[in-house]
Design an enzyme around this catalytic site. Sequence first.
Site, PDB file in Angstrom:
ATOM      1  N   ALA A   1      42.026  39.135  34.822  1.00  0.00           N
ATOM      2  CA  ALA A   1      41.490  38.855  36.163  1.00  0.00           C
ATOM      3  C   ALA A   1      42.488  39.290  37.227  1.00  0.00           C
ATOM      4  CB  ALA A   1      41.165  37.375  36.309  1.00  0.00           C
ATOM      5  N   ASP A   2      43.756  39.013  37.007  1.00  0.00           N
ATOM      6  CA  ASP A   2      44.797  39.470  37.927  1.00  0.00           C
ATOM      7  C   ASP A   2      44.888  40.990  37.942  1.00  0.00           C
ATOM      8  OD1 ASP A   2      46.186  37.250  39.223  1.00  0.00           O
ATOM      9  OD2 ASP A   2      46.748  36.617  37.219  1.00  0.00           O
ATOM     10  N   LEU A   3      44.923  41.585  36.764  1.00  0.00           N
ATOM     11  CA  LEU A   3      45.142  43.032  36.668  1.00  0.00           C
ATOM     12  C   LEU A   3      44.003  43.813  37.311  1.00  0.00           C
ATOM     13  CD1 LEU A   3      46.496  43.131  33.017  1.00  0.00           C
ATOM     14  CD2 LEU A   3      47.821  43.425  35.121  1.00  0.00           C
TER      15      LEU A   3
END
Length: 401
Positions: free
Chosen positions: A174-176
């Site tokens: 989700a961050d990436l």
Amino acid sequence: MSQQPAGPLAGLRVLDLTRVLAGPTCTQMLGDLGAEVIKIERPEAGDDTRGFAPPFWPETKESAYFLGVNRNKKSVTLDIAKPAGQAIIHQLLESCDILVENFKVGALAKYGLGWEQLHPKYPRLIYCSITGFGQTGPYAPRPGYDSLIQAMGGVMSLTGEPDGLPQKVGVPVADLFAGLYGCVGVLAAVNHRHATGEGQQVDIGMMDTHVAWLANQGMNYLATGENPPRLGNQHPNIVPYQVFPSKDGHIVLSVGNDPTFERFCKLVGREDLLADPHFATNAKRVENRQLVTDTLTPVMQSRTTKEWVETLEAAKIGCGPINKLSEVFADPHIVARNCVVEMEHASGATVKVIANPVRLSATPPTYRAAPPTLGQHSDEVLAGLGLTAEEIATLRAGGVV
């Protein structure tokens, strides 16, 4: 920074007000492509990920986590909660093209550094905001965390064994993805500014980007109105496309279409399946998923993983071993593609980082500077703004730098 060929973003200057992973992923990509990135960190504490350890990189005080997303950046310590710190931000913005931040919605406005406050003064500035839920909507004020987004965004409901618990992906996707979509948005805004001279805000919500990459599973739901079940290591739309046990371990078999399935059946001596209506087409194999799995499992258990890989690859049938990371980084293809880069760190140690995967024939990514130590470039950057050594010392004594 070491001398290497200029990248496609050479000449662009990025003010990096991000920390942890989503924002730093975006700004590292911009730095790899040639932009000058000035990373603002809290005095003494720095980016949270400096403390996300163990492991630390040997012979340094830096966490492996921090080193992974902060190369090609200059670190400047600055307390933006203080008026003197805000004044320095404005001095930097006079020569910056892009600002990237991942504060909570409205947090930077408290310091006079919100989009609405900066745009009139710096109309060419591209302002990228990466948050958990975007700048609008009922969830906008909420903080965003990778596991939370994986849960709320649906991917955990799709991941895991059918009779097991929902599972998050083993890396913080989700961050990436938010960081990568942020970079794409910034590049689009740069192109727009080339044409019009106008800056704009890039609004990236982790939840939005997570829903965007639900891909075929999201479309399966929209087409049927039915929640896709967890299938473990099987594919929702293609069979057989899954993990099978081999004689000595496991293997991934990827049969993407009917001609490949016919070739596979002939290769393993199961031509009889081609006359069975349960196996005749991919659609039928999907309908009869368990029968296909049960039928092929003893076939796949008859040989070792290595034997299958050699046999199937020769027949141009998709397959592969399930590698541990030690096997990934030793893989001859990964080595040949230079997927790991060694860089000289300010500590004197040599650190290894995972290379940028973008391959450009004329302007490839460059590795000009290892991830910085905290405040490594404060004096250099502040002196570039015209501050004297005495002025910098005063700021440091006051806790601004």
